[in-house]
Design an enzyme around this catalytic site. Structure first.
Site, mmCIF file in Angstrom:
data_model
loop_
_atom_site.group_PDB
_atom_site.id
_atom_site.type_symbol
_atom_site.label_atom_id
_atom_site.label_comp_id
_atom_site.label_asym_id
_atom_site.label_seq_id
_atom_site.Cartn_x
_atom_site.Cartn_y
_atom_site.Cartn_z
ATOM 1 N N GLU A 15 -5.882 -8.332 0.294
ATOM 2 C CA GLU A 15 -6.373 -8.426 1.418
ATOM 3 C C GLU A 15 -7.768 -8.155 1.588
ATOM 4 O OE1 GLU A 15 -4.485 -5.405 4.062
ATOM 5 O OE2 GLU A 15 -2.278 -6.263 3.763
ATOM 6 N N GLU A 18 0.813 -1.357 0.021
ATOM 7 C CA GLU A 18 -0.098 -0.138 0.059
ATOM 8 C C GLU A 18 0.787 1.347 0.119
ATOM 9 O OE1 GLU A 18 -3.091 -0.464 2.894
ATOM 10 O OE2 GLU A 18 -4.144 -1.667 2.066
#
Length: 205
Positions: free
Chosen positions: A125, A23
């Site tokens: 995720e 991220e």
């Protein structure tokens, strides 16, 4: 990078791919071209023997931030998507999750130009907390996590999508984080198992 280049070649039967960063586009650590440069460094360091890519929020693939990775040679892209962090009620969580992932996957495939040129796509995720703070309309709880597992996670698997669940075990040592809307967010109870390895619900599809 040293660890990957030293040890990954020794365990080729166990190392499927290498993700560079987590991220980093979402947090603003790198631009797309900068992250692509890091990915290419790792590919070179490991003699192009492994698939190399990154994991990031579905929104950063969908909004064009990752275009350099999509067209520049990343081998694998992991898309993270959390209906909980979208503030969704559990009754709409699966629909929201599928919509977010399909937006990301669809954009990546469109940018790639053909199936042959599309990086391998995974859900990196997703999950639902079993305790902690309510986030907008999203309410944590074991029942909600079980519902999300059976509908969203199992649904993605039924579609043939590879998916990582966030997460295996609770992490009670984590500090309190802050959600995108500025409210406190407890990330210590996202495990499918407790920290002492007790299952919270049946992990079967």
């Amino acid at each position: 990078m040293r660890a990957a280049s030293t040890y990954a070649p020794k365990y080729k039967d166990q190392v499927y791919a290498i993700t560079v960063g987590s991220e980093t586009l979402y947090r603003g650590n790198f631009t797309g071209p900068q992250l692509l440069g890091k990915i290419n460094q790792v590919k070179k360091a490991t003699n192009n023997a492994f698939k190399v890519g990154t994991a990031d929020s579905w929104s950063k693939y969908q909004d064009g931030s990752a275009d350099a990775l999509i067209t520049g040679g990343a081998d694998i892209l992991l898309c993270n998507a959390f209906s909980y962090w979208q503030g969704q009620d559990i009754t709409n969580a699966t629909g929201s999750f599928f919509d977010d992932i399909m937006q990301a996957f669809g954009y990546i495939q469109e940018m790639s130009g053909s199936a042959a040129k599309t990086p391998e796509l995974w859900v990196g995720e997703t999950g639902w907390p079993t305790a902690g703070d309510k986030y907008q309309s999203a309410v944590p709880g074991v029942a909600g996590a079980k519902t999300f597992w059976s509908s969203a996670v199992c649904g993605a698997l039924d579609w043939g999508i590879n998916i990582f669940y966030f997460e295996a075990f609770d992490e009670p040592w984590k500090p309190v984080s802050v959600g995108q809307d500025g409210s406190a967010a407890d990330e210590t109870h996202w495990g499918a198992w407790t920290a002492d390895r007790s299952p919270k619900f049946a992990l079967k599809c």
